[in-house]
Design a protein around this motif. Structure first.
Motif, PDB file in Angstrom:
ATOM      1  N   ARG A  89     -10.512   4.439   9.541  1.00  0.00           N
ATOM      2  CA  ARG A  89      -9.196   3.992   9.982  1.00  0.00           C
ATOM      3  C   ARG A  89      -8.163   4.323   8.914  1.00  0.00           C
ATOM      4  NH1 ARG A  89     -10.545   1.073  14.449  1.00  0.00           N
ATOM      5  NH2 ARG A  89      -8.357   0.649  14.910  1.00  0.00           N
ATOM      6  N   LEU A  90      -7.005   4.773   9.351  1.00  0.00           N
ATOM      7  CA  LEU A  90      -5.924   5.155   8.439  1.00  0.00           C
ATOM      8  C   LEU A  90      -4.999   3.970   8.217  1.00  0.00           C
ATOM      9  CD1 LEU A  90      -4.296   7.362   6.882  1.00  0.00           C
ATOM     10  CD2 LEU A  90      -3.046   7.740   9.026  1.00  0.00           C
ATOM     11  N   ARG A  91      -4.684   3.731   6.958  1.00  0.00           N
ATOM     12  CA  ARG A  91      -3.719   2.690   6.590  1.00  0.00           C
ATOM     13  C   ARG A  91      -2.724   3.282   5.613  1.00  0.00           C
ATOM     14  NH1 ARG A  91      -3.976  -2.099   2.705  1.00  0.00           N
ATOM     15  NH2 ARG A  91      -2.294  -3.464   3.415  1.00  0.00           N
ATOM     16  N   LEU A  92      -1.433   2.991   5.826  1.00  0.00           N
ATOM     17  CA  LEU A  92      -0.363   3.498   4.974  1.00  0.00           C
ATOM     18  C   LEU A  92       0.240   2.341   4.196  1.00  0.00           C
ATOM     19  CD1 LEU A  92       1.406   5.922   7.509  1.00  0.00           C
ATOM     20  CD2 LEU A  92      -0.421   6.449   5.891  1.00  0.00           C
ATOM     21  N   VAL A  93       0.344   2.517   2.890  1.00  0.00           N
ATOM     22  CA  VAL A  93       0.887   1.478   1.999  1.00  0.00           C
ATOM     23  C   VAL A  93       2.052   2.077   1.237  1.00  0.00           C
ATOM     24  CG1 VAL A  93       0.394  -0.090   0.086  1.00  0.00           C
ATOM     25  CG2 VAL A  93      -1.370   0.388   1.787  1.00  0.00           C
ATOM     26  N   PHE A  94       3.151   1.302   1.132  1.00  0.00           N
ATOM     27  CA  PHE A  94       4.351   1.794   0.459  1.00  0.00           C
ATOM     28  C   PHE A  94       4.617   0.931  -0.767  1.00  0.00           C
ATOM     29  CE2 PHE A  94       4.541   2.828   4.915  1.00  0.00           C
ATOM     30  CZ  PHE A  94       4.854   4.173   4.889  1.00  0.00           C
ATOM     31  N   GLY A  95       4.568   1.567  -1.952  1.00  0.00           N
ATOM     32  CA  GLY A  95       4.704   0.834  -3.196  1.00  0.00           C
ATOM     33  C   GLY A  95       6.109   0.338  -3.449  1.00  0.00           C
ATOM     34  N   LYS A 151      -1.453   5.321  -0.356  1.00  0.00           N
ATOM     35  CA  LYS A 151      -0.419   4.530  -1.022  1.00  0.00           C
ATOM     36  C   LYS A 151       0.643   5.468  -1.583  1.00  0.00           C
ATOM     37  CE  LYS A 151       0.409   0.884  -4.410  1.00  0.00           C
ATOM     38  NZ  LYS A 151      -0.189  -0.048  -5.388  1.00  0.00           N
ATOM     39  N   PHE A 152       1.861   5.321  -1.084  1.00  0.00           N
ATOM     40  CA  PHE A 152       2.962   6.196  -1.483  1.00  0.00           C
ATOM     41  C   PHE A 152       3.649   5.651  -2.727  1.00  0.00           C
ATOM     42  CE2 PHE A 152       2.323   7.036   2.984  1.00  0.00           C
ATOM     43  CZ  PHE A 152       2.464   8.411   3.067  1.00  0.00           C
ATOM     44  N   ILE A 191       9.120  13.212   3.753  1.00  0.00           N
ATOM     45  CA  ILE A 191       7.827  13.913   3.699  1.00  0.00           C
ATOM     46  C   ILE A 191       7.447  14.349   2.289  1.00  0.00           C
ATOM     47  CG2 ILE A 191       6.473  15.798   4.690  1.00  0.00           C
ATOM     48  CD1 ILE A 191       7.434  13.633   6.656  1.00  0.00           C
ATOM     49  N   ASP A 192       8.413  14.727   1.491  1.00  0.00           N
ATOM     50  CA  ASP A 192       8.133  15.253   0.148  1.00  0.00           C
ATOM     51  C   ASP A 192       7.799  14.100  -0.791  1.00  0.00           C
ATOM     52  OD1 ASP A 192       7.854  16.884  -2.004  1.00  0.00           O
ATOM     53  OD2 ASP A 192       9.984  17.297  -2.283  1.00  0.00           O
ATOM     54  N   ALA A 193       6.562  13.606  -0.707  1.00  0.00           N
ATOM     55  CA  ALA A 193       6.156  12.430  -1.475  1.00  0.00           C
ATOM     56  C   ALA A 193       4.707  12.567  -1.907  1.00  0.00           C
ATOM     57  CB  ALA A 193       6.335  11.164  -0.634  1.00  0.00           C
ATOM     58  N   THR A 194       4.439  12.188  -3.147  1.00  0.00           N
ATOM     59  CA  THR A 194       3.058  12.136  -3.630  1.00  0.00           C
ATOM     60  C   THR A 194       2.430  10.801  -3.227  1.00  0.00           C
ATOM     61  OG1 THR A 194       3.733  11.211  -5.757  1.00  0.00           O
ATOM     62  CG2 THR A 194       3.618  13.615  -5.577  1.00  0.00           C
TER      63      THR A 194
END
Length: 580
Positions: free
Chosen positions: A574-580, A545-546, A529-532
């Motif tokens: 719509r929500l989209r999650l992207v992980f760098g 985008k994390f 959870i602790d992420a910018t």
């Protein structure tokens, strides 16, 4: 006696009877060294004992150049005050305030405090300036004023936002699935056109979900657009609103919300166990003149004024499933029965096993649990009579067992297994007296489980310290004790937010898997959870985008990168999650 003689006598007395300690030392030493008075007479005249005066004489002989009187303070050079006065008057004629003038003089190398500037202006006959608007003040750094929270001012135009609270968006799919706005409306939570009930509760819940301490400086987060977007607002509400909102909610709304939230997260797949850990927790109260009773505070080992809260935690998933803070001392014994009734109404079955300590209820309530068929394990108080009786028991009556699945130093305690009768309890009770557990006195366990092995029962209750630690860890992580914080919430509101945050964390843990199912909330926060993040808003979606992190592959494996849900409070984007 003429006036001159009287004045000389008064001055002489002032010198012979000095008021300051340093002056008195000077006159005493002068009388001894210059006037040649004997040591005892000089000491008596100036109020010293003979011994202390000898020490004073010795110190003066060791340091004869000692300074008894401070040099006079040097004033400003002649004419400087007048030059400053002229500058102060000239600057005031430019409509500058006292503080503006002080800063202007400091820049010119002529520092003068605001108080001194005000004194000069008063002497010159200037009145105080009227309060000026912000655009009338000189340009210099000042705090940025955040917008007032207003859902009607929510800006969803295409742009990119950087936020410290990126991890909160991992909770959004589950939060959307709960249909939180409808649940709050049916529970009777208040709202307004500017801040509806859903936005207000999501603001409070966001601060509850993020971090392991109550956010004392909420005002520092009001400019974080990511936190406001999570709540569905243009800006997160100020601390005064958050405190005031918890006071506006009628107390009857919280039980309704607790029941509906329980049913909702159960439908989302949160599985409940069969064994529950029960405990009372006292939330300290530090105010005055309130009708608050004294309760025992375990962390301080004393009784003090506080609000008594009853908490039920699922032993397997560590989720808080029931809480009640509307308790008085004369109601605490019945709370365990209220929990059993609550569980029966919500799930259609009774809880199979309850674990609690001896202060939770009475033997008469244990009898009611037994009649309902609810198994329990609890402690019995060690009275002097019981301890004396145990001490007389022959060693042949004890047997040594080995605890199962317990990682601890004392795994082979001695056990005395007996059936006993107690007042207000119908039928037999099983009493396990356990020695060699690392305590000076034996532990007394009471249970209505008559056939289960002693090693299993003791092993289950051997986790009691872990149980208390788990409950304490949950309370500490969700900062339920921090009532001295700037965001001072009603206990009922804080308790309900704790239940909601606990279940959201567990839903996330179950989805991630890989051992996180039994991890503490603190561990989940640190790893996941602790992420910018950078939030990109376009015409149809909100993309979060994390940053690159070691645990991102776990979130990708759990399918978070395939998130595609409509967020009703973000313009149905719509929500989209992207992980760098």
């Amino acid at each position: 006696m003429d006036d001159n003689s009287r004045d000389r006598l008064t001055l002489a007395r002032r010198f012979l009877e000095p008021s300051s300690p340093t002056h008195r030392q000077y006159e005493a030493l002068r009388a001894f060294f210059v006037d040649r008075l004997p040591s005892a007479e000089a000491a008596a005249r100036f109020g010293y004992t003979p011994g202390s005066f000898r020490i004073l004489v010795h110190q003066f002989r060791s340091q004869p150049d000692r300074v008894f009187f401070a040099a006079a303070r040097q004033g400003r050079p002649p004419g400087k005050q007048e030059r400053l006065r002229e500058q102060v008057v000239a600057l005031r004629k430019q409509n500058l305030s006292v503080h503006d003038i002080s800063r202007a003089l400091a820049r010119d190398g002529e520092p003068l405090s605001p108080a001194a500037v005000a004194a000069i202006l008063k002497e010159e006959g200037f009145a105080k300036l009227p309060r000026r608007a912000d655009d009338e003040r000189p340009g210099h750094p000042r705090p940025v004023a955040a917008d007032v929270a207003d859902v009607r001012q929510l800006d969803l135009t295409p742009r990119v936002v950087h936020t410290k609270f990126g991890g909160l968006f991992l909770f959004l799919p589950d939060l959307v699935a709960t249909d939180i706005d409808a649940v709050l409306a049916r529970s009777g939570f208040p709202g307004s056109e500017m801040v509806p009930a859903g936005c207000a509760l999501r603001s409070l819940l966001a601060l509850k979900l993020f971090g392991n301490a109550r956010h004392r400086h909420v005002m520092g987060y009001v400019l974080d657009e990511g936190l406001a977007l999570f709540a569905g607002l243009n800006a997160i509400p100020k601390r005064s609103f958050l405190t005031e909102y918890s006071c506006r909610v009628p107390p009857g709304c919280y039980p309704r919300l607790m029941r509906r939230w329980f049913d909702t997260v159960s439908r989302l797949g949160l599985r409940w166990g069969t064994s529950f850990d029960l405990d009372f927790h006292t939330i300290p109260f530090h105010g005055e003149d309130a009708l608050v009773e004294k309760h025992y505070v375990s962390k301080r080992s004393r009784s003090q004024k506080g609000v008594l809260a009853f908490l039920a935690q699922d032993a397997e998933t560590r989720v808080f499933c029931y809480a009640n803070a509307d308790l008085r001392k004369d109601q605490r014994d019945d709370e365990i029965l209220r929990f059993v009734d609550y569980w029966k109404r919500r799930t259609g079955r009774l809880p199979e096993e309850l674990i609690f300590d001896c202060t939770l209820t009475t033997y008469a309530k244990l009898n009611e649990l037994n009649r309902m068929g609810v198994q329990f394990i609890t402690l019995r108080r060690r009275t002097p009579r019981l301890l004396a009786e145990i001490a007389r028991t022959p060693m042949s009556a004890w047997r040594r067992i080995e605890l199962e699945n317990v990682s601890r130093a004392y795994r082979t305690p001695r056990v005395l297994d007996r059936r006993i009768k107690l007042t207000d309890y119908d039928g037999p009770l099983r009493q396990l007296t356990v020695a060699d557990l690392g305590h000076e006195d034996p532990t007394l366990l009471l249970t209505n489980q008559l056939s289960r092995s002693a090693s299993h029962l003791i092993g289950r209750y051997a986790q009691r310290m872990l149980i208390e630690n788990n409950i304490e860890d949950g309370i500490d992580f969700f900062h339920m004790d921090a009532l001295s914080s700037a965001v001072a919430m009603k206990v009922n509101c804080d308790l309900q937010l704790t239940l909601m945050a606990s279940s959201l964390y567990r839903l996330l843990a179950v989805r991630v898997g890989n051992g996180y199912e039994a991890a503490k909330s603190r561990h989940l926060f640190r790893d996941l959870i602790d992420a910018t993040a950078d939030i990109t808003i376009d015409e149809s979606r909100v993309e979060v985008k994390f940053q690159k992190r070691a645990h991102n592959p776990l979130l990708i494996a759990a399918g978070f990168d395939r998130t595609d849900v409509v967020i009703p409070w973000l313009g149905a984007k719509r929500l989209r999650l992207v992980f760098g």
